[in-house]
Design a protein around this motif. Structure first.
Motif, mmCIF file in Angstrom:
data_model
loop_
_atom_site.group_PDB
_atom_site.id
_atom_site.type_symbol
_atom_site.label_atom_id
_atom_site.label_comp_id
_atom_site.label_asym_id
_atom_site.label_seq_id
_atom_site.Cartn_x
_atom_site.Cartn_y
_atom_site.Cartn_z
ATOM 1 N N PHE A 158 1.920 -10.532 3.212
ATOM 2 C CA PHE A 158 2.408 -10.316 4.576
ATOM 3 C C PHE A 158 2.117 -8.903 5.034
ATOM 4 N N TYR A 159 2.373 -7.950 4.174
ATOM 5 C CA TYR A 159 2.169 -6.545 4.536
ATOM 6 C C TYR A 159 0.694 -6.249 4.758
ATOM 7 N N LEU A 160 -0.140 -6.676 3.812
ATOM 8 C CA LEU A 160 -1.564 -6.370 3.919
ATOM 9 C C LEU A 160 -2.271 -7.216 4.978
ATOM 10 N N GLY A 161 -1.803 -8.440 5.196
ATOM 11 C CA GLY A 161 -2.483 -9.311 6.148
ATOM 12 C C GLY A 161 -1.980 -9.208 7.572
ATOM 13 N N ILE B 253 0.948 -6.616 8.750
ATOM 14 C CA ILE B 253 1.481 -5.333 9.184
ATOM 15 C C ILE B 253 0.403 -4.256 9.248
ATOM 16 N N ILE B 254 -0.400 -4.119 8.194
ATOM 17 C CA ILE B 254 -1.425 -3.078 8.172
ATOM 18 C C ILE B 254 -2.449 -3.265 9.303
ATOM 19 N N PRO B 255 -2.975 -4.475 9.537
ATOM 20 C CA PRO B 255 -3.895 -4.616 10.680
ATOM 21 C C PRO B 255 -3.236 -4.307 12.023
ATOM 22 N N LEU B 256 -1.947 -4.608 12.151
ATOM 23 C CA LEU B 256 -1.251 -4.301 13.396
ATOM 24 C C LEU B 256 -1.126 -2.795 13.578
ATOM 25 N N ILE B 257 -0.837 -2.083 12.496
ATOM 26 C CA ILE B 257 -0.729 -0.624 12.577
ATOM 27 C C ILE B 257 -2.097 -0.009 12.841
ATOM 28 N N GLN C 210 7.743 -14.142 11.584
ATOM 29 C CA GLN C 210 7.082 -14.259 10.287
ATOM 30 C C GLN C 210 7.856 -13.519 9.195
ATOM 31 N N ALA C 211 8.418 -12.353 9.521
ATOM 32 C CA ALA C 211 9.204 -11.606 8.539
ATOM 33 C C ALA C 211 10.456 -12.375 8.134
ATOM 34 N N LEU C 212 11.115 -13.008 9.087
ATOM 35 C CA LEU C 212 12.294 -13.811 8.755
ATOM 36 C C LEU C 212 11.925 -15.026 7.921
ATOM 37 N N LEU C 213 10.799 -15.645 8.216
ATOM 38 C CA LEU C 213 10.351 -16.786 7.433
ATOM 39 C C LEU C 213 10.031 -16.370 5.993
#
Length: 88
Positions: A76-79, A81-85, A12-15
């Motif tokens: 991407f960050y809020l949807g 990365i943050i939930p993953l952390i 997803q980050a590469l996309l």
């Protein structure tokens, strides 16, 4: 964090990075082809003729698409990365 989650995040980050860089790279490609064609047709071989218009057009496209880039990265960050952390 499992391997599948890590690989999915990387995908997803590469996309996202491709989506963000595509407008500027597309404009640089089109400008380079047009300027190269102009140089081939007129036999003008000035090095700054290829560099300055491409950089100028890329700056304009960057300025116009800055809100799209910011929105894409923050979503991407809020949807993702943050939930993953947070572990949810």
């Amino acid at each position: 964090m499992g391997e599948t989650v890590l690989f999915d995040m990387l995908r997803q980050a590469l996309l996202i990075s491709v989506r963000i860089s595509a407008p500027m790279l597309g404009v640089a490609l089109v400008a380079g082809v047009v300027i190269g064609l102009f140089q081939a047709l007129t036999s003008v071989q000035e090095m700054t003729l290829t560099f300055v218009p491409k950089v100028g057009l890329m700056l304009v496209v960057f300025w116009v698409s800055m809100s799209f880039m910011t929105t894409a990265l923050s979503d991407f960050y809020l949807g993702e990365i943050i939930p993953l952390i947070a572990g949810s």
